[in-house]
Design an enzyme around this catalytic site. Structure first.
Site, mmCIF file in Angstrom:
data_model
loop_
_atom_site.group_PDB
_atom_site.id
_atom_site.type_symbol
_atom_site.label_atom_id
_atom_site.label_comp_id
_atom_site.label_asym_id
_atom_site.label_seq_id
_atom_site.Cartn_x
_atom_site.Cartn_y
_atom_site.Cartn_z
ATOM 1 N N LYS A 1 0.495 5.895 7.851
ATOM 2 C CA LYS A 1 1.185 6.071 6.764
ATOM 3 C C LYS A 1 0.179 6.120 5.606
ATOM 4 O O LYS A 1 -0.011 6.818 4.880
ATOM 5 C CB LYS A 1 2.084 4.778 6.551
ATOM 6 C CG LYS A 1 2.516 4.858 5.053
ATOM 7 C CD LYS A 1 1.907 3.845 3.952
ATOM 8 C CE LYS A 1 2.062 2.384 4.501
ATOM 9 N NZ LYS A 1 1.375 1.770 3.549
ATOM 10 N N LYS B 1 -7.271 1.689 -2.684
ATOM 11 C CA LYS B 1 -6.840 1.292 -1.595
ATOM 12 C C LYS B 1 -6.870 2.537 -0.558
ATOM 13 O O LYS B 1 -7.170 2.273 0.830
ATOM 14 C CB LYS B 1 -5.366 0.629 -1.656
ATOM 15 C CG LYS B 1 -4.879 0.387 -0.210
ATOM 16 C CD LYS B 1 -5.693 -0.826 0.458
ATOM 17 C CE LYS B 1 -5.305 -1.035 1.845
ATOM 18 N NZ LYS B 1 -4.065 -1.921 1.904
ATOM 19 N N SER C 1 0.892 -1.174 -0.105
ATOM 20 C CA SER C 1 0.001 0.096 0.053
ATOM 21 C C SER C 1 0.747 1.177 0.239
ATOM 22 O O SER C 1 1.571 1.736 1.009
ATOM 23 C CB SER C 1 -1.013 -0.141 1.190
ATOM 24 O OG SER C 1 -1.683 -1.063 1.245
#
Length: 296
Positions: free
Chosen positions: A242, A174, A99
């Site tokens: 993140k 995502k 990701s």
């Protein structure tokens, strides 16, 4: 001899290890590399082949799968003399399931094209349980022909597999996924504290809530975490921090307002700053408890 493509797998963490093992179970020959010796031992114990380096792992591979924490890690393993692109054979298919930022995926696809390596970005959702059970949702960016070739590999790893658009599209979807998950966990955490402070049977309350419109995969997966205060990492706060950075930055670039998401991003950041970054993201409950005056 198997007619299945030869797979190199780079990154054998909480998600990568069970995913690689599911490919082995499906009959694929998997050669893996990661930095942790115990993860390499696990791969070998489950029928995989251990490589001493990235270059050795990808040599002769038809498909290269990467599953590492963030954009800098993808760049570190992909580029350079010892990286994937310099050592993969021409025509190989690189599937990055990390990701990362959409731009990193776009840049990787461009660099791959120059080396004759095809690239897909294919991040996943479903957490450790989804990886173990091979029921991940896989959101893919790239060319249709490459997606079609990769489909059997994806089918050994997940249940919902969708080509979302060109390079970077998988990462964009995502990012949206992580926004929804974080907000959902935060809402569940607030409900848990509210219910407990009201003296309601928490397990019964969550059961009935999950049977109605308030129900969600998040509540199904994280109910026991909330009840038992079990925050062993399936997906760490550090990684969700993140990801919230990725989605807030990407939204700013396209002019999309994320008022609730921005607040939750700050709550994730505060939890990390308080030393809980290594816990599962369901530990957002701890932040709500602190705000509610409870000892954590």
């Amino acid at each position: 001899m198997s007619t299945l493509p030869k797979v190199a797998w780079i990154g054998l963490g909480i998600m990568g290890s069970p995913m690689a093992e599911n490919l082995i179970k499906a009959g694929y020959s998997v050669t893996g590399f990661t930095l942790e010796r115990e993860k390499l031992d696990r791969l070998a114990a489950n029928g995989g082949t251990v490589a001493p380096s990235i270059a050795a792992a990808v040599e002769g591979a038809d498909v290269i799968v990467t599953m590492v924490p963030a954009s800098p890690h993808v760049e570190a393993i992909a580029y350079g003399e010892d990286g994937i692109l310099e050592n993969a054979r021409k025509g190989a298919l690189l599937i990055d399931m990390s990701s990362i930022t959409p731009q990193t995926s776009i840049d990787l696809a461009g660099a791959g094209r120059e080396k004759g390596v095809r690239v897909l970005d294919a991040p996943v959702s479903g957490g450790e349980a989804g990886a173990v059970e091979a029921v991940l949702s896989i959101m893919v960016g790239g060319e249709q022909a490459d997606f079609d070739q990769a489909k059997p590999v994806f089918e050994a790893l997940g249940r919902t597999i969708v080509l979302c658009g060109p390079h970077g599209a998988g990462q964009t979807v995502k990012a949206a996924n992580q926004l929804i998950v974080a907000v959902n966990i935060q809402a569940c955490a607030e409900a848990v504290v509210f219910l407990e402070k009201s003296g309601v049977d928490l397990s019964a309350a969550l059961d009935v809530l999950n049977g109605g419109l308030a129900g969600s995969t998040v509540l199904t997966r994280k109910k026991d975490n909330f009840i038992n205060r079990d925050f062993a990492p399936g997906f760490r706060i550090d990684l969700h921090h993140k990801d919230m950075g990725i989605v807030t930055d990407a939204a700013r670039n396209v002019g999309a307002a994320l008022p609730v998401g921005a607040v939750v991003a700050q709550l994730v950041a505060s939890l990390r700053a308080q030393g809980d970054g290594g816990l599962d993201h369901s530990a957002l409950l701890r932040a709500v408890e602190r705000l509610s005056g409870q000892q954590v």
